[in-house]
Design a protein around this motif. Structure first.
Motif, mmCIF file in Angstrom:
data_model
loop_
_atom_site.group_PDB
_atom_site.id
_atom_site.type_symbol
_atom_site.label_atom_id
_atom_site.label_comp_id
_atom_site.label_asym_id
_atom_site.label_seq_id
_atom_site.Cartn_x
_atom_site.Cartn_y
_atom_site.Cartn_z
ATOM 1 N N THR A 2 0.825 -1.201 0.000
ATOM 2 C CA THR A 2 0.000 0.000 0.000
ATOM 3 C C THR A 2 0.859 1.251 0.000
ATOM 4 O OG1 THR A 2 -1.662 -1.209 1.241
ATOM 5 C CG2 THR A 2 -1.869 1.175 1.200
ATOM 6 N N GLU A 3 1.967 1.248 0.749
ATOM 7 C CA GLU A 3 2.857 2.401 0.786
ATOM 8 C C GLU A 3 3.466 2.654 -0.584
ATOM 9 O OE1 GLU A 3 5.729 1.732 3.769
ATOM 10 O OE2 GLU A 3 4.274 1.658 5.378
ATOM 11 N N ASN A 4 3.867 1.594 -1.259
ATOM 12 C CA ASN A 4 4.435 1.734 -2.595
ATOM 13 C C ASN A 4 3.402 2.325 -3.555
ATOM 14 O OD1 ASN A 4 6.259 1.593 -4.665
ATOM 15 N ND2 ASN A 4 5.860 -0.564 -5.105
ATOM 16 N N PHE A 5 2.171 1.880 -3.448
ATOM 17 C CA PHE A 5 1.098 2.392 -4.288
ATOM 18 C C PHE A 5 0.850 3.875 -4.007
ATOM 19 C CE2 PHE A 5 -3.459 3.142 -5.075
ATOM 20 C CZ PHE A 5 -3.464 2.932 -6.446
ATOM 21 N N GLU A 6 0.887 4.261 -2.732
ATOM 22 C CA GLU A 6 0.689 5.658 -2.361
ATOM 23 C C GLU A 6 1.838 6.515 -2.861
ATOM 24 O OE1 GLU A 6 0.099 5.763 1.824
ATOM 25 O OE2 GLU A 6 -1.916 4.916 1.700
ATOM 26 N N GLU A 7 3.066 5.989 -2.831
ATOM 27 C CA GLU A 7 4.211 6.726 -3.363
ATOM 28 C C GLU A 7 4.066 6.946 -4.854
ATOM 29 O OE1 GLU A 7 8.098 5.221 -2.568
ATOM 30 O OE2 GLU A 7 7.682 4.977 -0.432
ATOM 31 N N THR A 9 1.310 6.971 -6.590
ATOM 32 C CA THR A 9 0.195 7.875 -6.820
ATOM 33 C C THR A 9 0.591 9.315 -6.535
ATOM 34 O OG1 THR A 9 -1.329 6.107 -6.210
ATOM 35 C CG2 THR A 9 -2.203 8.335 -6.228
ATOM 36 N N SER A 10 1.292 9.553 -5.445
ATOM 37 C CA SER A 10 1.695 10.921 -5.126
ATOM 38 C C SER A 10 2.710 11.445 -6.137
ATOM 39 C CB SER A 10 2.238 11.010 -3.704
ATOM 40 O OG SER A 10 3.418 10.254 -3.575
ATOM 41 N N GLU A 11 3.618 10.589 -6.593
ATOM 42 C CA GLU A 11 4.563 11.008 -7.625
ATOM 43 C C GLU A 11 3.836 11.343 -8.917
ATOM 44 O OE1 GLU A 11 7.598 8.093 -8.202
ATOM 45 O OE2 GLU A 11 8.217 8.138 -6.101
ATOM 46 N N ARG A 12 2.873 10.506 -9.261
ATOM 47 C CA ARG A 12 2.099 10.744 -10.486
ATOM 48 C C ARG A 12 1.297 12.038 -10.369
ATOM 49 N NH1 ARG A 12 1.914 11.069 -15.492
ATOM 50 N NH2 ARG A 12 -0.061 10.568 -16.449
ATOM 51 N N ALA A 17 0.551 17.715 -11.883
ATOM 52 C CA ALA A 17 0.503 19.123 -11.480
ATOM 53 C C ALA A 17 1.588 19.933 -12.197
ATOM 54 C CB ALA A 17 0.653 19.242 -9.967
ATOM 55 N N ALA A 18 2.781 19.358 -12.322
ATOM 56 C CA ALA A 18 3.862 20.056 -13.023
ATOM 57 C C ALA A 18 3.533 20.224 -14.497
ATOM 58 C CB ALA A 18 5.173 19.294 -12.852
#
Length: 99
Positions: A2-7, A9-12, A17-18
């Motif tokens: 789950t942590e890897n998935f959240e990372e 997702t947040s990177e994406r 946004a950029a």
């Protein structure tokens, strides 16, 4: 897992946004340059064209066409003011954006 998935997702989300920010900046530059080109065209058509017309036909000044000369002068002033306004609007779009 789950942590890897959240990372990921947040990177994406940061990438999205950029990309959106870059797109907004390019759109700002495009709109501002279009307004500036329009203001330059107004200077040419509204101010320089009547001057060239009078220089090409100086007999206009010698005839009793004061009404047309006043109308040309008003058109020149209006073209200059409108051109300046469009230029300022383009600068405003660059500083503040479209929204």
């Amino acid at each position: 897992m789950t942590e890897n998935f959240e990372e990921i997702t947040s990177e994406r989300l940061r990438e999205i946004a950029a990309t959106e920010q870059m797109w907004n900046n390019e759109l700002r530059k495009y709109v501002a340059s279009a307004l500036d080109r329009l203001s330059t065209a107004l200077i040419v058509v509204g101010i320089l064209a009547p001057i060239v017309g009078i220089m090409a036909n100086p007999s206009v000044l010698q005839q009793g066409n004061t009404f047309w000369l006043i109308m040309k002068f008003i058109a020149m002033v209006f073209g200059g003011v409108l051109s300046f306004g469009l230029h300022i609007c383009g600068r405003w779009v660059l500083k503040r954006g479209l929204s």
